[in-house]
Design a protein around this motif. Structure first.
Motif, PDB file in Angstrom:
ATOM      1  N   ALA A  74       3.392  -6.021   5.534  1.00  0.00           N
ATOM      2  CA  ALA A  74       3.552  -4.579   5.329  1.00  0.00           C
ATOM      3  C   ALA A  74       2.313  -3.970   4.679  1.00  0.00           C
ATOM      4  O   ALA A  74       1.863  -2.878   5.065  1.00  0.00           O
ATOM      5  N   VAL A  75       1.752  -4.650   3.690  1.00  0.00           N
ATOM      6  CA  VAL A  75       0.553  -4.132   3.030  1.00  0.00           C
ATOM      7  C   VAL A  75      -0.634  -4.134   3.998  1.00  0.00           C
ATOM      8  O   VAL A  75      -1.370  -3.145   4.110  1.00  0.00           O
ATOM      9  N   ALA A  76      -0.824  -5.234   4.719  1.00  0.00           N
ATOM     10  CA  ALA A  76      -1.952  -5.331   5.646  1.00  0.00           C
ATOM     11  C   ALA A  76      -1.857  -4.283   6.756  1.00  0.00           C
ATOM     12  O   ALA A  76      -2.841  -3.610   7.083  1.00  0.00           O
ATOM     13  N   LEU A  77      -0.659  -4.129   7.332  1.00  0.00           N
ATOM     14  CA  LEU A  77      -0.511  -3.166   8.423  1.00  0.00           C
ATOM     15  C   LEU A  77      -0.506  -1.724   7.914  1.00  0.00           C
ATOM     16  O   LEU A  77      -0.882  -0.808   8.650  1.00  0.00           O
ATOM     17  N   GLY A  78      -0.096  -1.516   6.674  1.00  0.00           N
ATOM     18  CA  GLY A  78      -0.240  -0.185   6.088  1.00  0.00           C
ATOM     19  C   GLY A  78      -1.709   0.210   6.012  1.00  0.00           C
ATOM     20  O   GLY A  78      -2.075   1.364   6.300  1.00  0.00           O
ATOM     21  N   ILE A  79      -2.560  -0.734   5.635  1.00  0.00           N
ATOM     22  CA  ILE A  79      -4.004  -0.476   5.607  1.00  0.00           C
ATOM     23  C   ILE A  79      -4.539  -0.237   7.012  1.00  0.00           C
ATOM     24  O   ILE A  79      -5.398   0.631   7.230  1.00  0.00           O
ATOM     25  N   ALA A 122      -0.099   5.385   3.119  1.00  0.00           N
ATOM     26  CA  ALA A 122      -0.438   6.734   2.667  1.00  0.00           C
ATOM     27  C   ALA A 122      -1.708   6.724   1.825  1.00  0.00           C
ATOM     28  O   ALA A 122      -2.581   7.592   1.975  1.00  0.00           O
ATOM     29  N   GLY A 123      -1.839   5.731   0.950  1.00  0.00           N
ATOM     30  CA  GLY A 123      -3.042   5.650   0.127  1.00  0.00           C
ATOM     31  C   GLY A 123      -4.293   5.409   0.954  1.00  0.00           C
ATOM     32  O   GLY A 123      -5.337   6.038   0.729  1.00  0.00           O
ATOM     33  N   ALA A 124      -4.209   4.519   1.937  1.00  0.00           N
ATOM     34  CA  ALA A 124      -5.357   4.233   2.790  1.00  0.00           C
ATOM     35  C   ALA A 124      -5.730   5.441   3.642  1.00  0.00           C
ATOM     36  O   ALA A 124      -6.924   5.754   3.818  1.00  0.00           O
ATOM     37  N   THR A 125      -4.735   6.128   4.160  1.00  0.00           N
ATOM     38  CA  THR A 125      -4.992   7.315   4.986  1.00  0.00           C
ATOM     39  C   THR A 125      -5.709   8.396   4.184  1.00  0.00           C
ATOM     40  O   THR A 125      -6.683   9.002   4.653  1.00  0.00           O
ATOM     41  N   GLY A 126      -5.220   8.649   2.964  1.00  0.00           N
ATOM     42  CA  GLY A 126      -5.852   9.671   2.129  1.00  0.00           C
ATOM     43  C   GLY A 126      -7.292   9.335   1.792  1.00  0.00           C
ATOM     44  O   GLY A 126      -8.174  10.206   1.804  1.00  0.00           O
ATOM     45  N   ALA A 127      -7.559   8.069   1.517  1.00  0.00           N
ATOM     46  CA  ALA A 127      -8.918   7.668   1.169  1.00  0.00           C
ATOM     47  C   ALA A 127      -9.863   7.816   2.357  1.00  0.00           C
ATOM     48  O   ALA A 127     -11.008   8.265   2.198  1.00  0.00           O
ATOM     49  N   VAL A 128      -9.407   7.443   3.541  1.00  0.00           N
ATOM     50  CA  VAL A 128     -10.249   7.586   4.737  1.00  0.00           C
ATOM     51  C   VAL A 128     -10.530   9.054   5.023  1.00  0.00           C
ATOM     52  O   VAL A 128     -11.649   9.437   5.392  1.00  0.00           O
ATOM     53  N   TRP A 129      -9.521   9.880   4.851  1.00  0.00           N
ATOM     54  CA  TRP A 129      -9.718  11.327   5.055  1.00  0.00           C
ATOM     55  C   TRP A 129     -10.762  11.869   4.082  1.00  0.00           C
ATOM     56  O   TRP A 129     -11.628  12.666   4.446  1.00  0.00           O
ATOM     57  N   VAL A 152     -13.325   1.662   1.825  1.00  0.00           N
ATOM     58  CA  VAL A 152     -12.695   2.581   0.875  1.00  0.00           C
ATOM     59  C   VAL A 152     -11.190   2.663   1.130  1.00  0.00           C
ATOM     60  O   VAL A 152     -10.380   2.629   0.188  1.00  0.00           O
ATOM     61  N   GLY A 153     -10.819   2.768   2.395  1.00  0.00           N
ATOM     62  CA  GLY A 153      -9.400   2.844   2.732  1.00  0.00           C
ATOM     63  C   GLY A 153      -8.649   1.588   2.347  1.00  0.00           C
ATOM     64  O   GLY A 153      -7.533   1.645   1.809  1.00  0.00           O
ATOM     65  N   ALA A 154      -9.258   0.423   2.629  1.00  0.00           N
ATOM     66  CA  ALA A 154      -8.613  -0.843   2.284  1.00  0.00           C
ATOM     67  C   ALA A 154      -8.448  -0.975   0.769  1.00  0.00           C
ATOM     68  O   ALA A 154      -7.398  -1.423   0.284  1.00  0.00           O
ATOM     69  N   ALA A 157      -8.281   1.492  -1.469  1.00  0.00           N
ATOM     70  CA  ALA A 157      -7.273   2.440  -1.939  1.00  0.00           C
ATOM     71  C   ALA A 157      -5.867   1.953  -1.617  1.00  0.00           C
ATOM     72  O   ALA A 157      -4.954   2.035  -2.450  1.00  0.00           O
ATOM     73  N   GLY A 158      -5.684   1.419  -0.393  1.00  0.00           N
ATOM     74  CA  GLY A 158      -4.364   0.901  -0.027  1.00  0.00           C
ATOM     75  C   GLY A 158      -3.946  -0.254  -0.909  1.00  0.00           C
ATOM     76  O   GLY A 158      -2.783  -0.337  -1.346  1.00  0.00           O
ATOM     77  N   ALA A 159      -4.900  -1.141  -1.203  1.00  0.00           N
ATOM     78  CA  ALA A 159      -4.593  -2.294  -2.057  1.00  0.00           C
ATOM     79  C   ALA A 159      -4.240  -1.853  -3.470  1.00  0.00           C
ATOM     80  O   ALA A 159      -3.328  -2.410  -4.106  1.00  0.00           O
ATOM     81  N   LEU A 160      -4.938  -0.843  -3.987  1.00  0.00           N
ATOM     82  CA  LEU A 160      -4.650  -0.347  -5.335  1.00  0.00           C
ATOM     83  C   LEU A 160      -3.267   0.287  -5.400  1.00  0.00           C
ATOM     84  O   LEU A 160      -2.530   0.106  -6.380  1.00  0.00           O
ATOM     85  N   VAL A 161      -2.912   1.032  -4.367  1.00  0.00           N
ATOM     86  CA  VAL A 161      -1.580   1.637  -4.335  1.00  0.00           C
ATOM     87  C   VAL A 161      -0.509   0.558  -4.264  1.00  0.00           C
ATOM     88  O   VAL A 161       0.518   0.629  -4.954  1.00  0.00           O
ATOM     89  N   ALA A 162      -0.750  -0.460  -3.441  1.00  0.00           N
ATOM     90  CA  ALA A 162       0.211  -1.568  -3.348  1.00  0.00           C
ATOM     91  C   ALA A 162       0.364  -2.254  -4.700  1.00  0.00           C
ATOM     92  O   ALA A 162       1.480  -2.605  -5.112  1.00  0.00           O
ATOM     93  N   ALA A 163      -0.751  -2.453  -5.394  1.00  0.00           N
ATOM     94  CA  ALA A 163      -0.685  -3.071  -6.721  1.00  0.00           C
ATOM     95  C   ALA A 163       0.091  -2.199  -7.695  1.00  0.00           C
ATOM     96  O   ALA A 163       0.836  -2.709  -8.551  1.00  0.00           O
ATOM     97  N   ALA A 164      -0.067  -0.878  -7.559  1.00  0.00           N
ATOM     98  CA  ALA A 164       0.639   0.038  -8.461  1.00  0.00           C
ATOM     99  C   ALA A 164       2.150  -0.033  -8.289  1.00  0.00           C
ATOM    100  O   ALA A 164       2.910   0.216  -9.236  1.00  0.00           O
ATOM    101  N   THR A 165       2.609  -0.385  -7.094  1.00  0.00           N
ATOM    102  CA  THR A 165       4.063  -0.465  -6.866  1.00  0.00           C
ATOM    103  C   THR A 165       4.708  -1.600  -7.652  1.00  0.00           C
ATOM    104  O   THR A 165       5.929  -1.630  -7.811  1.00  0.00           O
ATOM    105  N   THR A 166       3.896  -2.536  -8.133  1.00  0.00           N
ATOM    106  CA  THR A 166       4.468  -3.638  -8.908  1.00  0.00           C
ATOM    107  C   THR A 166       4.955  -3.177 -10.279  1.00  0.00           C
ATOM    108  O   THR A 166       5.561  -3.964 -11.019  1.00  0.00           O
ATOM    109  N   THR A 167       4.687  -1.915 -10.633  1.00  0.00           N
ATOM    110  CA  THR A 167       5.261  -1.377 -11.870  1.00  0.00           C
ATOM    111  C   THR A 167       6.762  -1.155 -11.732  1.00  0.00           C
ATOM    112  O   THR A 167       7.457  -1.008 -12.738  1.00  0.00           O
ATOM    113  N   VAL A 168       7.242  -1.124 -10.491  1.00  0.00           N
ATOM    114  CA  VAL A 168       8.687  -1.031 -10.260  1.00  0.00           C
ATOM    115  C   VAL A 168       9.290  -2.407 -10.557  1.00  0.00           C
ATOM    116  O   VAL A 168       8.857  -3.415  -9.979  1.00  0.00           O
TER     117      VAL A 168
END
Length: 532
Positions: free
Chosen positions: A343-348, A473-480, A493-495, A497-508
């Motif tokens: 999911a993370v890889a394909l999101g990127i 969403a994070g990768a898309t915004g960064a590429v834009w 940059v997109g990769a 940003a996507g990885a950082l957003v994925a890491a941030a979800t671990t706060t859940v």
């Protein structure tokens, strides 16, 4: 024959996942030994011995997996620059039609041999000759029907291509039981090595031929080389020869019953999974087929390289686990380890699709990104249901698998046909929508047939999809935001940003607990592998 886009899987797409994860986790975690309820397996292995072999094999398979994915990417990049979309399209047309022969030459007998509680030398020999006879028959049928394939696409050159590729069915058929015997013996390291050696050898041949100006014949040579190398390597590693005759009086019915229903589900699924390439080839021609094929190969082939090895290890282990708590833990943890990285890889990939294609394939493939994005969505959804495929096979539920596959095939074909109104992008959209509708239904269907941890699987899938969506969403915004920068920089940059957003979800909290499961699984498998 997956090198140029043949979808060998039939249900749930039989396609990043480290197989070391779920099995190492289930075998060597705090939950206990994999087969704690059995003193000795059918092959005379104690639970500890079985667990050790499975964990070591899972780690070896994971190492081979990383190599194969890298090899797949190199294949796409190098040959994509040496050959044109139309040349790829010709081979994709052939494989979309005759690829069904790959299912027939196996006829489910490879999985039947792996799953069986016991398998004598004479039964194994009978299965070898059964596969060989079927493979030869398929090769002859394809040889004779080659003009029909050419007529279906109105491409005369497909006749010769089809006839040459017919040889691969016989070669692959003879390989089937050698591979199955290695997996049954849990010699995963040998299988992983050969699974890298064969496509690597084929890539070298294809590149040399393409540089020499062979055109689409470079891809034909690639298929032949891969089949021939795999057969020789598996036969040498197998260290056995079949009996020169058929042994009567052997109990063979259970193998053929298992195989025929698995084959039926694979045939139905194959039609559904390849209807997109056939429709594009028929309606829009070789160039559009080549573009769609590049998107499919760039995404789905590496994804299948991830998913297929998981079944390689899971099937022999789950078949011996029985209906135990350990079985449920393997399936539940397997979904997490399979799902989160994918999911993370394909999101990127969704977020970086346009610059990614520009970097990897060049300017002649500008029609690929929209298709790539939709196929990425389909890939995530298919992965959510993939562990169910393990359950069907390991519990011998091939009759039920065939019924389920038939229902979902009708849905997929319908949506792809409707989507074709809008061209290749519409076809990909129909394919993705079908996968989105199928995955929740697959778990519900399976839960009505056999006990599975349904609630845990739904919950895990929901968290995986949420993390993947945030990553995309994070990768898309960064590429834009980086649109004015070079394509390679946009991808990086997109990769990131996507990885950082994925890491941030671990706060859940719940996602963080899932991450702990993944880390523990990987450590357990690697720790097992390092022991003598």
């Amino acid at each position: 024959m997956a090198s140029v886009g043949l979808r060998r899987s039939a249900s749930h797409d039989n396609p990043s996942f480290c197989p070391a994860g779920p099995l190492g986790r289930a075998i060597d975690s705090h939950h206990g030994a994999l087969l704690a309820t059995a003193a000795v397996t059918a092959e005379g292995l104690t639970p500890d011995t079985l667990g050790r072999r499975a964990a070591q094999g899972a780690a070896s398979t994971g190492a081979g997996l990383v190599t194969r994915i890298g090899l797949q990417v190199v294949t796409v990049v190098v040959l994509g620059r040496l050959l044109s979309p139309a040349e790829y399209g010709l081979i994709a047309m052939v494989l979309a039609v005759i690829g069904v022969g790959e299912l027939l030459r196996d006829s489910g007998l490879g999985s039947a041999a792996i799953q069986a509680p016991t398998l004598s030398a004479r039964q194994r020999s009978n299965l070898f000759w059964s596969n060989t006879a079927i493979g030869l028959a398929v090769a002859l049928v394809v040889l004779a029907g080659a003009p029909l394939v050419a007529a279906a696409y109105d491409q005369p050159q497909l006749t010769t291509i089809t006839r040459v590729l017919a040889v691969t069915f016989w070669l692959n058929a003879m390989m089937t039981q050698y591979r199955a015997s290695l997996l049954r013996a849990m010699r995963f390291g040998a299988v992983a090595t050969i699974d890298v050696l064969a496509p690597a050898s084929a890539l070298v041949v294809a590149v040399v031929a393409a540089v020499a100006g062979a055109g689409y014949w470079a891809l034909v040579a690639q298929q032949l080389t891969q089949s021939a190398v795999a057969l020789v390597a598996f036969a040498v590693a197998g260290r056995w020869l079949p009996s020169p005759r058929w042994h009567r009086g052997q109990q063979m019915r259970q193998f053929f019953t298992f195989g025929i229903f698995l084959l039926g589900s694979q045939l139905v699924g194959y039609v559904a999974n390849n209807i997109d390439a056939f429709i594009i080839g028929r309606r829009f021609g070789a160039a559009d087929t080549g573009l769609y094929n590049r998107a499919f190969q760039l995404l789905m082939n590496p994804l299948n390289q991830v998913r297929t090895p998981s079944t390689t290890v899971a099937l022999p282990v789950l078949s011996r686990a029985g209906r135990t708590a350990q079985f449920d833990r393997i399936v539940r943890t397997g979904q997490l380890v399979l799902g989160y990285p994918v999911a993370v890889a394909l999101g990127i990939v969704v977020g970086t699709a346009y610059p990614l294609v520009a970097v990897m394939l060049g300017g002649q493939w500008t029609g690929v990104p929209p298709v790539l994005r939709l196929l990425a969505v389909a890939g995530v959804m298919q992965t959510m249901a993939y562990v169910g495929y393990w359950v069907y096979l390991s519990r011998g539920l091939t009759r039920q698998l065939m019924a389920y596959t038939t229902v979902t095939a009708v849905l997929k074909i319908t949506l792809v046909l409707v989507g074709s109104t809008w061209g290749p992008v519409g076809v990909a959209g129909g394919y993705a929508l079908a996968a989105t509708l199928e995955w929740p239904a697959s778990l519900w269907w399976l839960s009505r047939i056999t006990p599975i941890p349904t609630r845990a699987l739904y919950g895990g899938a929901g968290r995986i999809l949420a993390v993947g969506t945030c990553t995309g969403a994070g990768a898309t915004g960064a590429v834009w935001a980086a649109a004015a920068w070079p394509s390679l920089v946009q991808v990086l940059v997109g990769a990131l940003a996507g990885a950082l957003v994925a890491a941030a979800t671990t706060t859940v909290p719940r996602v963080r607990r899932d991450l702990g499961e993944l880390v523990h699984a990987l450590r357990a498998a690697l720790g097992r592998r390092q022991r003598p």
